[in-house]
Design a protein around this motif. Structure first.
Motif, PDB file in Angstrom:
ATOM      1  N   UNK A  10       0.753  -1.008  -0.031  1.00 57.52           N
ATOM      2  CA  UNK A  10      -0.142   0.083   0.011  1.00 57.52           C
ATOM      3  C   UNK A  10       0.828   1.289   0.019  1.00 57.52           C
ATOM      4  N   UNK A  11       2.218   1.237   0.281  1.00 53.85           N
ATOM      5  CA  UNK A  11       2.877   2.279   0.130  1.00 53.85           C
ATOM      6  C   UNK A  11       3.558   2.483  -1.073  1.00 53.85           C
ATOM      7  N   UNK A  12       3.782   3.813  -1.282  1.00 52.15           N
ATOM      8  CA  UNK A  12       4.990   3.597  -2.671  1.00 52.15           C
ATOM      9  C   UNK A  12       6.103   3.457  -2.489  1.00 52.15           C
ATOM     10  N   UNK A  13       6.943   3.206  -3.376  1.00 53.72           N
ATOM     11  CA  UNK A  13       8.364   2.794  -3.190  1.00 53.72           C
ATOM     12  C   UNK A  13       9.168   3.843  -2.395  1.00 53.72           C
ATOM     13  N   UNK A  14       9.010   4.993  -2.746  1.00 57.27           N
ATOM     14  CA  UNK A  14       9.831   6.071  -1.880  1.00 57.27           C
ATOM     15  C   UNK A  14       9.229   5.863  -0.353  1.00 57.27           C
ATOM     16  N   UNK A  15       7.942   5.660  -0.166  1.00 60.93           N
ATOM     17  CA  UNK A  15       7.469   5.805   1.236  1.00 60.93           C
ATOM     18  C   UNK A  15       7.956   4.291   1.981  1.00 60.93           C
ATOM     19  N   UNK A  16       8.186   3.195   1.262  1.00 62.02           N
ATOM     20  CA  UNK A  16       8.861   1.987   1.697  1.00 62.02           C
ATOM     21  C   UNK A  16      10.090   2.310   2.175  1.00 62.02           C
ATOM     22  N   UNK A  17      10.820   2.947   0.974  1.00 61.75           N
ATOM     23  CA  UNK A  17      12.357   3.381   1.440  1.00 61.75           C
ATOM     24  C   UNK A  17      12.283   4.109   2.614  1.00 61.75           C
ATOM     25  N   UNK A  18      11.648   4.917   2.825  1.00 60.50           N
ATOM     26  CA  UNK A  18      11.740   5.799   4.082  1.00 60.50           C
ATOM     27  C   UNK A  18      11.388   5.032   5.228  1.00 60.50           C
ATOM     28  N   UNK A  19      10.536   4.085   5.428  1.00 61.91           N
ATOM     29  CA  UNK A  19      10.350   3.161   6.346  1.00 61.91           C
ATOM     30  C   UNK A  19      11.456   2.462   6.715  1.00 61.91           C
ATOM     31  N   UNK A  20      12.154   2.028   5.699  1.00 59.55           N
ATOM     32  CA  UNK A  20      13.377   1.281   6.057  1.00 59.55           C
ATOM     33  C   UNK A  20      14.413   2.115   6.569  1.00 59.55           C
ATOM     34  N   UNK A  21      14.756   3.311   6.066  1.00 50.95           N
ATOM     35  CA  UNK A  21      15.648   4.075   6.703  1.00 50.95           C
ATOM     36  C   UNK A  21      15.227   4.310   8.174  1.00 50.95           C
ATOM     37  N   UNK A  22      14.186   4.671   8.557  1.00 49.94           N
ATOM     38  CA  UNK A  22      13.936   5.102  10.027  1.00 49.94           C
ATOM     39  C   UNK A  22      14.298   3.850  10.778  1.00 49.94           C
ATOM     40  N   UNK A  23      13.712   2.549  10.108  1.00 45.15           N
ATOM     41  CA  UNK A  23      13.985   1.425  10.874  1.00 45.15           C
ATOM     42  C   UNK A  23      15.409   1.030  11.193  1.00 45.15           C
ATOM     43  N   UNK A  79       5.734   5.287  15.553  1.00 44.98           N
ATOM     44  CA  UNK A  79       5.092   4.497  14.138  1.00 44.98           C
ATOM     45  C   UNK A  79       3.973   5.313  13.602  1.00 44.98           C
ATOM     46  N   UNK A  80       3.194   5.976  14.313  1.00 45.72           N
ATOM     47  CA  UNK A  80       2.012   6.772  13.560  1.00 45.72           C
ATOM     48  C   UNK A  80       2.829   7.862  12.851  1.00 45.72           C
ATOM     49  N   UNK A  81       3.564   8.583  13.319  1.00 45.66           N
ATOM     50  CA  UNK A  81       4.325   9.702  12.519  1.00 45.66           C
ATOM     51  C   UNK A  81       5.034   9.113  11.237  1.00 45.66           C
ATOM     52  N   UNK A  82       5.717   7.985  11.677  1.00 42.60           N
ATOM     53  CA  UNK A  82       6.320   7.415  10.382  1.00 42.60           C
ATOM     54  C   UNK A  82       5.591   6.992   9.360  1.00 42.60           C
ATOM     55  N   UNK A  83       4.336   6.384   9.417  1.00 42.83           N
ATOM     56  CA  UNK A  83       3.598   5.728   8.593  1.00 42.83           C
ATOM     57  C   UNK A  83       2.923   7.138   7.850  1.00 42.83           C
ATOM     58  N   UNK A 119       0.857  15.071  15.320  1.00 40.49           N
ATOM     59  CA  UNK A 119       1.431  14.139  14.587  1.00 40.49           C
ATOM     60  C   UNK A 119       1.552  14.208  13.237  1.00 40.49           C
ATOM     61  N   UNK A 120       0.156  14.981  12.454  1.00 37.46           N
ATOM     62  CA  UNK A 120       0.520  15.128  10.890  1.00 37.46           C
ATOM     63  C   UNK A 120       1.453  16.075  10.667  1.00 37.46           C
ATOM     64  N   UNK A 121       1.522  17.170  11.631  1.00 32.27           N
ATOM     65  CA  UNK A 121       2.451  18.417  11.385  1.00 32.27           C
ATOM     66  C   UNK A 121       3.966  17.693  11.484  1.00 32.27           C
ATOM     67  N   UNK A 122       4.283  16.917  12.419  1.00 35.92           N
ATOM     68  CA  UNK A 122       5.549  16.309  12.449  1.00 35.92           C
ATOM     69  C   UNK A 122       5.622  15.498  11.190  1.00 35.92           C
ATOM     70  N   UNK A 123       4.818  14.635  10.900  1.00 35.19           N
ATOM     71  CA  UNK A 123       4.846  13.676   9.811  1.00 35.19           C
ATOM     72  C   UNK A 123       5.103  14.402   8.193  1.00 35.19           C
ATOM     73  N   UNK A 124       4.565  15.827   8.411  1.00 33.47           N
ATOM     74  CA  UNK A 124       4.940  16.496   7.062  1.00 33.47           C
ATOM     75  C   UNK A 124       6.557  16.857   7.138  1.00 33.47           C
ATOM     76  N   UNK A 125       7.067  17.293   8.497  1.00 30.61           N
ATOM     77  CA  UNK A 125       8.397  17.766   8.456  1.00 30.61           C
ATOM     78  C   UNK A 125       9.237  16.337   8.028  1.00 30.61           C
ATOM     79  N   UNK A 126       8.904  15.125   8.235  1.00 23.73           N
ATOM     80  CA  UNK A 126       9.725  14.047   8.159  1.00 23.73           C
ATOM     81  C   UNK A 126       9.691  13.479   6.678  1.00 23.73           C
ATOM     82  N   UNK A 127       8.364  13.762   6.016  1.00 20.67           N
ATOM     83  CA  UNK A 127       8.284  13.402   4.562  1.00 20.67           C
ATOM     84  C   UNK A 127       9.386  14.488   3.814  1.00 20.67           C
ATOM     85  N   UNK A 128       8.871  15.841   4.031  1.00 24.76           N
ATOM     86  CA  UNK A 128       9.770  16.941   3.459  1.00 24.76           C
ATOM     87  C   UNK A 128      11.365  16.790   3.550  1.00 24.76           C
TER      88      UNK A 128
END
Length: 281
Positions: A10-23, A79-83, A119-128
């Protein structure tokens, strides 16, 4: 080797890559659906079993239970912010190599954020930051961790006054009483005390030629001066200037354009006797 334990469907490849980096940087993450619920149930069972094995009683038992409960909630927030951050990314986004020290500093500041909107605000920072490393300084992250919801909403509100010139620039008008229109002195003082803006007697945009260009939420605007003097190719922008922290926060604060305000700016600068004229391109 990644410590990831997450279904990336359900995640894009960039999204999955971000989760892997965080992990890789901070440890195991779980999918916030069945896997998370299962993990929480297993964690609760393991916690009870662990405390039982330790044969703790009284205050020691309560201390361990409190610690484990606190850390469990922190993990849930992370996890909520990361996802959310991963879901903000689409297939066209390029993921940069986020510094692991930055990731650790980031989650240290947001692990106790329980409010979903924050949390939504923090998630925006992480994705940017994932799309462009260095977009957000540790100083900005530190400030964000101290904000309450009202302060965050005030920053979002202030964003409606911000234009894109050579740098992000707020344009504040005065009302008939000589006060700043649509935003109070107290609100501006709050933003100043937070380090988002710097207040002064008045600021200007200076242009290199008789014609220039600015934009408001993607709307391109031509600025044309009515004089030939280079010393007068300046546009008064009011009493507030964004700080570096403020400029970073404007990228993710969720502000939307205010067309009534936009029209006020046009009427102000295009009135009779004005030294310049604005035109939508």
């Amino acid at each position: 080797m990644s410590l990831i334990d997450l279904s990336l469907s359900g995640l894009s490849k960039p999204g999955a890559k971000l989760i892997e980096k965080i992990s890789d940087a901070i440890g195991v993450l779980y999918e916030p659906t069945k896997i998370r619920k299962l993990a929480k149930a297993e964690a609760d069972a393991n916690r009870t079993q662990l405390i039982s094995k330790l044969e703790l009683e009284g205050i020691e038992k309560r201390a361990v239970e409190r610690f484990l409960k606190k850390e469990s909630k922190r993990q849930e927030n992370i996890e909520s912010i990361s996802i959310q951050a991963a879901m903000n990314l689409n297939e066209n986004d390029n993921i940069s190599d986020i510094n692991e020290d930055w990731i650790n500093a980031f989650f240290k500041e947001c692990e106790d954020i329980n409010d979903k909107e924050m949390q939504t605000l923090w998630a925006r920072i992480l994705s940017e930051e994932a799309k462009s490393e260095g977009s957000f300084s540790k100083r900005t992250i530190k400030l964000l961790s101290t904000l309450n919801k009202d302060e965050a909403n005030l920053i979002t509100y202030f964003g409606r006054f911000v234009w894109q010139a050579s740098i992000l620039t707020p344009i504040l008008l005065l009302d008939d009483n000589g006060d700043t229109d649509e935003i109070s002195f107290i609100q501006l003082s709050t933003l100043d005390s937070l380090g988002v803006i710097q207040q002064g007697l008045g600021y200007n945009l200076t242009f290199n030629g008789k014609k220039g260009r600015i934009s408001y939420y993607g709307i391109p605007v031509s600025v044309e001066f009515n004089n030939e003097s280079k010393n007068e190719w300046t546009m008064n922008t009011g009493t507030a200037l964004l700080t570096p922290i403020g400029s970073e926060l404007m990228k993710i604060c969720g502000s939307t354009p205010d067309m009534e305000y936009f029209n006020k700016v046009f009427n102000h600068f295009n009135k009779k006797g004005s030294q310049l004229n604005l035109t939508i391109l």
